[in-house]
Design an enzyme around this catalytic site. Structure first.
Site, mmCIF file in Angstrom:
data_model
loop_
_atom_site.group_PDB
_atom_site.id
_atom_site.type_symbol
_atom_site.label_atom_id
_atom_site.label_comp_id
_atom_site.label_asym_id
_atom_site.label_seq_id
_atom_site.Cartn_x
_atom_site.Cartn_y
_atom_site.Cartn_z
ATOM 1 N N TRP A 147 0.849 -1.225 -0.055
ATOM 2 C CA TRP A 147 0.109 0.014 -0.056
ATOM 3 C C TRP A 147 0.855 1.262 0.153
ATOM 4 O O TRP A 147 1.706 1.353 0.887
ATOM 5 C CB TRP A 147 -0.797 -0.163 1.113
ATOM 6 C CG TRP A 147 -1.839 1.384 1.658
ATOM 7 C CD1 TRP A 147 -0.995 2.459 2.099
ATOM 8 C CD2 TRP A 147 -2.933 1.710 1.151
ATOM 9 N NE1 TRP A 147 -2.195 3.500 2.059
ATOM 10 C CE2 TRP A 147 -3.089 2.927 1.425
ATOM 11 C CE3 TRP A 147 -4.148 1.114 0.521
ATOM 12 C CZ2 TRP A 147 -4.457 3.627 1.182
ATOM 13 C CZ3 TRP A 147 -5.311 1.553 0.246
ATOM 14 C CH2 TRP A 147 -5.453 2.902 0.735
ATOM 15 N N ASP A 165 -0.493 9.203 0.709
ATOM 16 C CA ASP A 165 0.120 10.622 0.260
ATOM 17 C C ASP A 165 1.491 10.688 -0.027
ATOM 18 O O ASP A 165 2.563 10.124 0.541
ATOM 19 C CB ASP A 165 0.004 11.451 1.745
ATOM 20 C CG ASP A 165 -1.330 11.566 2.158
ATOM 21 O OD1 ASP A 165 -2.321 11.022 1.718
ATOM 22 O OD2 ASP A 165 -1.610 12.168 3.273
ATOM 23 N N TRP A 201 -4.119 -0.130 3.682
ATOM 24 C CA TRP A 201 -3.581 0.943 4.775
ATOM 25 C C TRP A 201 -3.384 0.264 6.221
ATOM 26 O O TRP A 201 -4.028 -0.773 6.586
ATOM 27 C CB TRP A 201 -4.662 2.210 5.018
ATOM 28 C CG TRP A 201 -4.209 3.181 5.947
ATOM 29 C CD1 TRP A 201 -3.742 4.248 5.387
ATOM 30 C CD2 TRP A 201 -4.180 3.356 7.144
ATOM 31 N NE1 TRP A 201 -3.146 5.203 6.391
ATOM 32 C CE2 TRP A 201 -3.813 4.759 7.383
ATOM 33 C CE3 TRP A 201 -4.727 2.768 8.299
ATOM 34 C CZ2 TRP A 201 -3.777 5.203 8.731
ATOM 35 C CZ3 TRP A 201 -4.902 3.311 9.548
ATOM 36 C CH2 TRP A 201 -4.254 4.495 9.740
ATOM 37 N N ARG A 232 -1.897 17.591 11.944
ATOM 38 C CA ARG A 232 -0.960 16.412 11.427
ATOM 39 C C ARG A 232 -0.522 17.004 10.218
ATOM 40 O O ARG A 232 -0.950 18.147 9.561
ATOM 41 C CB ARG A 232 -1.559 15.083 11.121
ATOM 42 C CG ARG A 232 -2.987 15.032 10.449
ATOM 43 C CD ARG A 232 -3.481 13.781 10.185
ATOM 44 N NE ARG A 232 -4.768 13.818 9.587
ATOM 45 C CZ ARG A 232 -6.062 13.680 10.335
ATOM 46 N NH1 ARG A 232 -5.953 13.775 11.911
ATOM 47 N NH2 ARG A 232 -7.169 13.797 9.974
ATOM 48 N N ASP A 233 0.441 16.494 9.358
ATOM 49 C CA ASP A 233 1.069 16.689 8.045
ATOM 50 C C ASP A 233 1.612 18.041 8.027
ATOM 51 O O ASP A 233 1.384 19.062 7.223
ATOM 52 C CB ASP A 233 -0.330 16.826 6.903
ATOM 53 C CG ASP A 233 -1.171 15.710 7.440
ATOM 54 O OD1 ASP A 233 -0.736 14.377 7.656
ATOM 55 O OD2 ASP A 233 -2.391 15.640 6.932
ATOM 56 N N GLU A 280 -6.521 18.443 5.653
ATOM 57 C CA GLU A 280 -5.117 17.708 5.427
ATOM 58 C C GLU A 280 -4.000 18.170 4.654
ATOM 59 O O GLU A 280 -4.720 19.090 3.887
ATOM 60 C CB GLU A 280 -5.654 16.294 5.247
ATOM 61 C CG GLU A 280 -6.274 15.445 6.443
ATOM 62 C CD GLU A 280 -6.285 13.961 6.149
ATOM 63 O OE1 GLU A 280 -6.120 13.431 7.188
ATOM 64 O OE2 GLU A 280 -6.449 13.443 4.979
ATOM 65 N N TRP A 294 -9.776 7.888 -0.987
ATOM 66 C CA TRP A 294 -10.097 7.112 -0.010
ATOM 67 C C TRP A 294 -11.344 6.434 -0.244
ATOM 68 O O TRP A 294 -12.199 6.909 -0.874
ATOM 69 C CB TRP A 294 -10.031 8.064 1.076
ATOM 70 C CG TRP A 294 -8.776 8.364 1.766
ATOM 71 C CD1 TRP A 294 -8.532 9.835 1.718
ATOM 72 C CD2 TRP A 294 -7.793 7.809 2.384
ATOM 73 N NE1 TRP A 294 -7.199 10.170 2.153
ATOM 74 C CE2 TRP A 294 -6.509 8.698 2.560
ATOM 75 C CE3 TRP A 294 -7.598 6.375 2.700
ATOM 76 C CZ2 TRP A 294 -5.465 8.447 3.210
ATOM 77 C CZ3 TRP A 294 -6.361 6.160 3.141
ATOM 78 C CH2 TRP A 294 -5.165 6.990 3.282
#
Length: 505
Positions: free
Chosen positions: A39, A42, A66, A168-169, A223, A306
């Site tokens: 898998w 991003d 995932w 996050r990110d 995100e 997704w």
């Protein structure tokens, strides 16, 4: 051997055991980045370091689903021929035990720094029971990374209307003498926003402000934010989750787009205009940009979505990256074009000029499953025209791109594209001098359509039978194909530039 090194070695061993079998799958892409096995999602850490482009990606190196995120890694000298490298970082510490989530990269003092989100679950509810912190991993050579001993560098969320768990990110960049990073977040009432931080050394970070926040139909979580300066303006790119469909817009589960404005580096606030999509197809998420030594702003995104069907999972892999695209701003909108380096893959030009017809028309030698088409169509008397790709009449397979002259909409239809997927996506497109210019990149399980020199782009994964290679043009009235060029495109991922012409692994 450190815990982290052991975790990386375990991941590499898993991939090496599976990659040969995976490489035989007929949907494996020729010139798009995918992991050797299992898998990916991003893109991460997209950067230009010591004369090479480095692209990392979210990776579960044990199954095609995932799972606990690692960072896979490829590098390239030309954004076209990509070499697989070992897994860069893996979950190994308490603060990232359940995943090294998305982030970015920056060079400092000759070293490559990865800034990522350390993730761990604290209970069974994956929406509420989680902790996310921001961490660093550092490399002297761009290949072997060690995590900072005093991670995390950003721990608890700041005070205010800031959700403490979904943070996050990080995307890091340098402005003047200082470093900045923007982080995806949401309010406590489920409104997407981004947080801006500042640092003198990448190690100690100060929270500046909520740089931008959603209003109206703008999603519950933003995100993968990215702020950059382009053609005299500041751009905030992000992937809002939870936007509701509006007319032809926002029909994917989650969206990816941008706003254009100006970032005040003192207040930490971004004044900006309306949200606009970066891609109007099915499979485009979590884009990230870098700037190279030529000053070009280059973007790449996850070529999937997704909760979408991924028929390749049956063959022990899932997900891929889009072609790298150069970004420009024209009339307040981002224009995205394939990087010119992709043209080095071209083989065997087939060319036509000024061919007029109505009904169906097949051009000799214009077919295949790994090719580029550059075509200018004059609408003339037609009210609808387009082309069918990856066709096989016996199997009833086709992916249809059609233009409606009355509605001025371009439609991408994958209802008969093969295994697993269906649906249509539409976007408004105006003809220029009654002409439509399309640049189409077809790979073994993907199509990317660049419209009118990058004004719009539509990207989709498809899973046709390998024998579905036909291409047919159609029109319900007279059209003229003013120019048509078709090239076969060679394999460039996992192949050295020297060996590329021989198509050897």
């Amino acid at each position: 051997m450190t815990q982290h090194k052991q975790a990386v070695e375990k991941a590499i061993k898993s991939i090496n055991q599976a990659k040969e079998e995976v490489s035989k799958n007929h949907w494996r892409l020729n010139y798009h980045v995918a992991s050797p096995a299992y898998w990916i999602n991003d893109p991460n850490g997209f950067s230009y370091y010591k004369g090479e482009y480095h692209l990392f990606y979210q990776h579960h190196p044990f199954t095609p689903q995932w799972g606990p995120m690692h960072w896979g890694h490829v590098k390239s000298k030309d954004l076209t021929h990509w070499e697989h490298l070992p897994v860069a970082i893996a979950p190994s510490e308490d603060y990232d035990r359940d995943g090294c989530f998305s982030g970015s990269a920056i060079e400092k003092d000759g070293k490559l720094y990865l800034m990522y989100t350390g993730h761990k679950w604290t209970g069974d509810n994956h929406d509420t029971d989680l902790e996310q912190v921001q961490c660093l991993a550092i490399s002297e050579d761009g290949i072997n990374f060690e995590k900072l001993t005093n991670n995390p560098v950003i721990g608890a969320a700041p005070e205010g209307d800031i959700h403490p768990n979904h943070i996050r990110d990080p995307k890091v960049w340098k402005h003047g003498d200082e470093y900045y990073c923007v982080i995806g977040n949401k309010t406590k009432n489920e409104v997407g926003q981004v947080l801006l931080y500042r640092s003198a050394d990448l190690l100690e970070w100060e929270f500046l402000n909520v740089a931008a926040k959603g209003e109206g139909n703008f999603g519950y979580m933003w995100e993968c934010p990215d702020i950059f300066h382009l053609d005299g303006q500041d751009v905030l790119m992000m992937s809002p989750q939870g936007m509701k469909p509006e007319g032809h817009l926002y029909h994917n589960l989650h969206q990816s787009g941008y706003v254009v404005g100006e970032l005040d580096y003192e207040s930490g606030k971004l004044g900006h205009g309306a949200f606009q999509l970066l891609d109007y197809g099915f499979d485009f998420y979590a884009p990230q940009t870098t700037v190279d030594e030529k000053g070009r702003r280059v973007m790449v995104a996850w070529m999937a979505m997704w909760e979408s069907d991924m028929p390749e999972q049956e063959f022990e892999w899932a997900g891929a990256m889009t072609l790298p695209r150069q970004l420009f701003i024209k009339n307040g909108q981002i224009i995205s074009k394939p990087m010119p380096e992709v043209e080095t893959l071209r083989e065997g030009l087939t060319e036509y000029e000024h061919v007029s017809f109505e009904g169906d028309h097949v051009f000799k030698d214009v077919s295949g499953d790994s090719l580029e088409i550059d075509v200018i169509i004059e609408a003339k008397e037609a009210t609808r025209f387009g082309l069918k790709m990856r066709m096989n009449e016996e199997l009833g397979e086709e992916t249809v791109l059609s233009y409606d002259c009355n509605e001025e909409f371009l439609t991408l239809d994958r209802n008969k594209s093969g295994k697993g997927l269906d649906g249509t996506r539409r976007t408004p497109v105006k003809l220029h001098d009654n002409e439509l210019h399309l640049r189409i990149f077809i790979d073994t399980s993907s199509i990317e359509v660049f419209v009118n020199d990058g004004e719009k782009v539509m990207t989709t994964r498809i899973y046709p039978d390998p024998t579905s290679t036909g291409i047919e043009f159609f029109a319900d009235g007279l059209i003229s194909v003013k120019k048509l060029k078709k090239w076969a495109l060679g394999k460039s991922v996992g192949v050295s530039p020297i060996a590329a012409s021989g198509l050897t692994e």
